[in-house]
Every structure is written in C-alpha cells, then in structure tokens.
Design a protein around this motif. Structure first.
Motif, PDB file in Angstrom:
ATOM      1  N   ASN A 216       0.823  -1.234   0.072  1.00  0.00           N
ATOM      2  CA  ASN A 216      -0.042  -0.042   0.135  1.00  0.00           C
ATOM      3  C   ASN A 216       0.697   1.306  -0.067  1.00  0.00           C
ATOM      4  O   ASN A 216       0.303   2.577   0.431  1.00  0.00           O
ATOM      5  CB  ASN A 216      -1.137   0.016   1.011  1.00  0.00           C
ATOM      6  N   THR A 236      -6.055   0.997   1.058  1.00  0.00           N
ATOM      7  CA  THR A 236      -6.090  -0.102   2.029  1.00  0.00           C
ATOM      8  C   THR A 236      -7.660  -0.586   2.407  1.00  0.00           C
ATOM      9  O   THR A 236      -7.585  -1.647   2.735  1.00  0.00           O
ATOM     10  CB  THR A 236      -5.032   0.296   3.354  1.00  0.00           C
ATOM     11  N   LEU A 251      -5.724  -7.422   7.073  1.00  0.00           N
ATOM     12  CA  LEU A 251      -4.342  -7.263   6.267  1.00  0.00           C
ATOM     13  C   LEU A 251      -3.048  -7.109   7.032  1.00  0.00           C
ATOM     14  O   LEU A 251      -3.114  -6.759   8.322  1.00  0.00           O
ATOM     15  CB  LEU A 251      -4.554  -5.729   5.569  1.00  0.00           C
ATOM     16  N   GLN A 253       0.686  -5.018   7.293  1.00  0.00           N
ATOM     17  CA  GLN A 253       1.452  -3.844   7.028  1.00  0.00           C
ATOM     18  C   GLN A 253       3.015  -4.314   7.316  1.00  0.00           C
ATOM     19  O   GLN A 253       3.414  -4.435   8.274  1.00  0.00           O
ATOM     20  CB  GLN A 253       0.988  -2.801   8.079  1.00  0.00           C
ATOM     21  N   LEU A 267      -3.898   3.112  10.969  1.00  0.00           N
ATOM     22  CA  LEU A 267      -3.923   1.857  10.176  1.00  0.00           C
ATOM     23  C   LEU A 267      -4.911   0.734  10.398  1.00  0.00           C
ATOM     24  O   LEU A 267      -5.573   0.073   9.645  1.00  0.00           O
ATOM     25  CB  LEU A 267      -2.471   1.013  10.137  1.00  0.00           C
ATOM     26  N   TYR A 270      -8.222   1.117   8.724  1.00  0.00           N
ATOM     27  CA  TYR A 270      -8.289   0.715   7.526  1.00  0.00           C
ATOM     28  C   TYR A 270      -8.205  -0.872   7.145  1.00  0.00           C
ATOM     29  O   TYR A 270      -7.877  -1.152   6.121  1.00  0.00           O
ATOM     30  CB  TYR A 270      -7.467   1.617   6.515  1.00  0.00           C
ATOM     31  N   ILE A 272      -5.527  -3.032   8.934  1.00  0.00           N
ATOM     32  CA  ILE A 272      -4.651  -3.625   9.229  1.00  0.00           C
ATOM     33  C   ILE A 272      -4.825  -4.443  10.372  1.00  0.00           C
ATOM     34  O   ILE A 272      -5.231  -3.705  11.496  1.00  0.00           O
ATOM     35  CB  ILE A 272      -3.254  -2.588   9.255  1.00  0.00           C
TER      36      ILE A 272
END
Length: 361
Positions: A216, A236, A251, A253, A267, A270, A272
C-alpha cells in the motif's frame, strides 16, 4: 482475567516442546487472527534480529496486556541461520527461554515471516517445504507464504502446494500479494481487482488464509532524510472491504520502521490487523551495544559493501556475550519503543479482548 482459555489453543506440536509444567502461552495463529480480526487493533509482529530486545518487548506486552508475535523471515533465520545466525530451532528456543525466565504470562505467536518463493522451480518450492517442516518442528504457530514475486497464477499454485504442509495444526495462514520494496525503490501498489482474483482463486482451491499482506506504499528499512512516507490508506480500506468477503480476518502492513506514529495509529481503522517491525529493533539494539562493537560492525559493512544487518551473524558470538548492563540497556530501549507502538496499534488490552471473544465461541 483467566488466561486458561488460551491453553486450549496451544497446538500439540508446541505442547510437546514446552512440557506439561510450562506456563508459556504459545498459541496457534489461527485463533489469534480469526478472532482478533473482529476488533480494530493491530498485532505487533516483531523481528528480533538481535535477541537482547526480546525481554523489553515482552515487558511492554505484559504491562499493556497486548497480543504480540515474534517472527523472522527466511533470510533472517532460515535453515542455515540466515543473516542473523538464528535457525528456526534456535529462534524458537530463544523466545521460549525468555518467556520462561521473564515469567511472561501473555499469549503470543511465533510466526514464519516471508517464506519466500521467487520462482516456480521445483528447487525453490522444495526448499520452502523443508523450511516449513523445520519451523513446525521448532514450534512455529503461524506461517506467511510469500510467492508475490511470481505472476498471479503461479503465486496461487505455489501457495496451494505449500499450504498442504500446514494442514491439521491450526496454524495462522498469511499470503502476500505484491512486493513491499526497500526504501528508494519504486513498486506497484496492490489493486482491488488483483485481490479479488487472487483470493477468489485461492477460495476455489479450498484455501482460506487468515491474513493478506499487500503493498500500500510502505517501504522496508530505514527512511532517509527528506524521503516521504506514502501509505495509501483509502486503497488499504478498499482492499480490506474486499478481502473480508473471502473470509480474510485482516491485512498485514510491512515497512513500519520510520512510519510516523500518527499514521501508524490510523492503520487499524483501515483493516490492518498485523504490522511487522524489523529494522527498528535492529536500530534499538545497535543503540545499546558497546560502541566499539558497533564501530567494528560498521567497518565490516563498509568493507564488504553490504547492509549492516548482514553483520549480525558475523558478530553473533560477541553480540550475544555483551555485558549485562548493555543487555539491560537494549531491553529498556526496546521496552520504550514497544509501549509506543502497542499503544499506537490500539492493542492495549487486546489479550483481554481476545479472551472474551474466545470464551464466547
């Protein structure tokens, strides 16, 4: 809080390593990722290239009631010890020994980061299978197969083959789409369309990963003066919204070192759910090592024209045997950094949150 709920999630291959009297809570990644994904916090993945940071990280997690992961990549700690000198067996033993001696009471994961397969040759895939076998034997509880260097179709085929090695142990399963490149090198960001194709094909093959690592815009390593951090938060979030449709919990990172805490703190919002920190712990360790030793490592790096991280295995015996005061300094520095990141990751109290969720399921 009753931590006994986590004992149900210690896999058998780990129980055999720990013994019946151990109080260490090395849990399977499956439970950690599957049930943590429902809450907006990030599991801190720590790549301790130099072991002296580990007790400081554990102290921070203990105080803040945080779920964390310890991990090494195949290049950091493969079958040959990688550039840190830590084989899977040695790394796992180091983590467990510190958990025992520090009386670390919180659950944690040992994760195989970046089991990298750069092409679809039989040699590459067989080497990855042998590494996975050694990691399972050593007590790892989570695995990231990184075939992102390959075209999408081959990436899927490689993941399908290697995940066969992980059946029946409730391991955490992570896959990767697109490469996060070092600082200074350009790369292509992951697209929603690629995520749909990738996860859809994995689902058709009966594969349901818990985590998806993407590109990202982050970078690995240290940022240089004047270089900007360009993480595309909107993309993201869009990718996360797509990934959860395929049962992905969250997700991953990469490239956290050098990322401002104000960005790090966003983060989780979104999607993470795990963020890997490697170079930061190396920087912390170097700050606490005896100055003459660090100078020698830097001289070696300049002479060999290689990144200083490759000096870790070369100087491993001397690093491991530094005076107690220096070990304490490194651990104290790591403790301070770990507290800041755990807080920014909204992971304070995450062990209690996970225990509550597990009790309901």
């Amino acid at each position: 809080m009753n931590l006994e709920i986590f004992r149900q999630h210690i896999p058998d291959h780990v129980k055999n390593l720990l013994g019946s009297d151990s109080r260490v809570l090395l849990i399977n990644g499956s439970a950690a990722f599957r049930y943590s994904g429902r809450a907006p916090f990030i599991i801190m993945g720590c790549n301790p290239r130099i072991k002296h940071v580990i007790p400081g990280i554990m102290r921070a997690a203990e105080e803040l009631d945080a779920l964390i992961a310890f991990e090494l990549t195949a290049t950091e700690g493969g079958l040959d010890g990688g550039y840190t000198g830590q084989t899977p067996e040695r790394f796992s033993k180091t983590i467990i020994d510190y958990a025992e001696t520090t009386k670390f009471s919180k659950p944690f994961i040992i994760h195989a980061d970046h089991i990298t397969v750069k092409n679809s040759s039989e040699e590459e895939q067989t080497a990855a299978e042998k590494l996975i076998e050694a990691q399972i034997k050593a007590g790892y509880t989570s695995f990231a197969v990184d075939a992102s260097f390959n075209p999408l179709k081959e990436n899927i085929q490689i993941v399908a083959r290697l995940f066969q090695k992980l059946q029946g142990i409730n391991a955490g399963l992570e896959v990767e789409l697109d490469e996060v490149t070092p600082v200074g090198r350009e790369s292509s960001l992951t697209t929603v369309e690629d995520v749909e194709e990738f996860l859809g094909a994995l689902a058709a093959a009966g594969i349901s990963p818990h985590l998806l690592a993407i590109n990202n815009g982050s970078k690995s390593g240290n940022y240089l003066d004047g270089q900007l951090v360009n993480i595309d938060l909107q993309r993201t979030g869009d990718i996360f919204a797509t990934a959860i449709k395929f049962g992905v919990a969250g997700l991953v990172q990469h490239g956290i070192t050098g990322t401002p805490l104000r960005i790090v703190g966003k983060l989780a919002e979104y999607g993470i759910r795990k963020a890997n920190i490697g170079t930061l712990w190396q920087n912390v360790a170097h700050a606490g090592l005896p100055p003459d030793l660090v100078d020698e490592m830097r001289d070696w790096s300049r002479l060999e024209k290689r990144d200083i991280k490759y000096a870790t295995a070369v100087f491993a015996d001397r690093i491991d045997s530094i005076p107690a005061n220096d070990k304490k300094l490194v651990a104290d520095l790591a403790y301070r950094e770990a507290k800041e990141f755990i807080t920014a990751f909204q992971a304070k109290g995450s062990v209690s949150k996970l225990a509550e969720t597990l009790n309901k399921n």
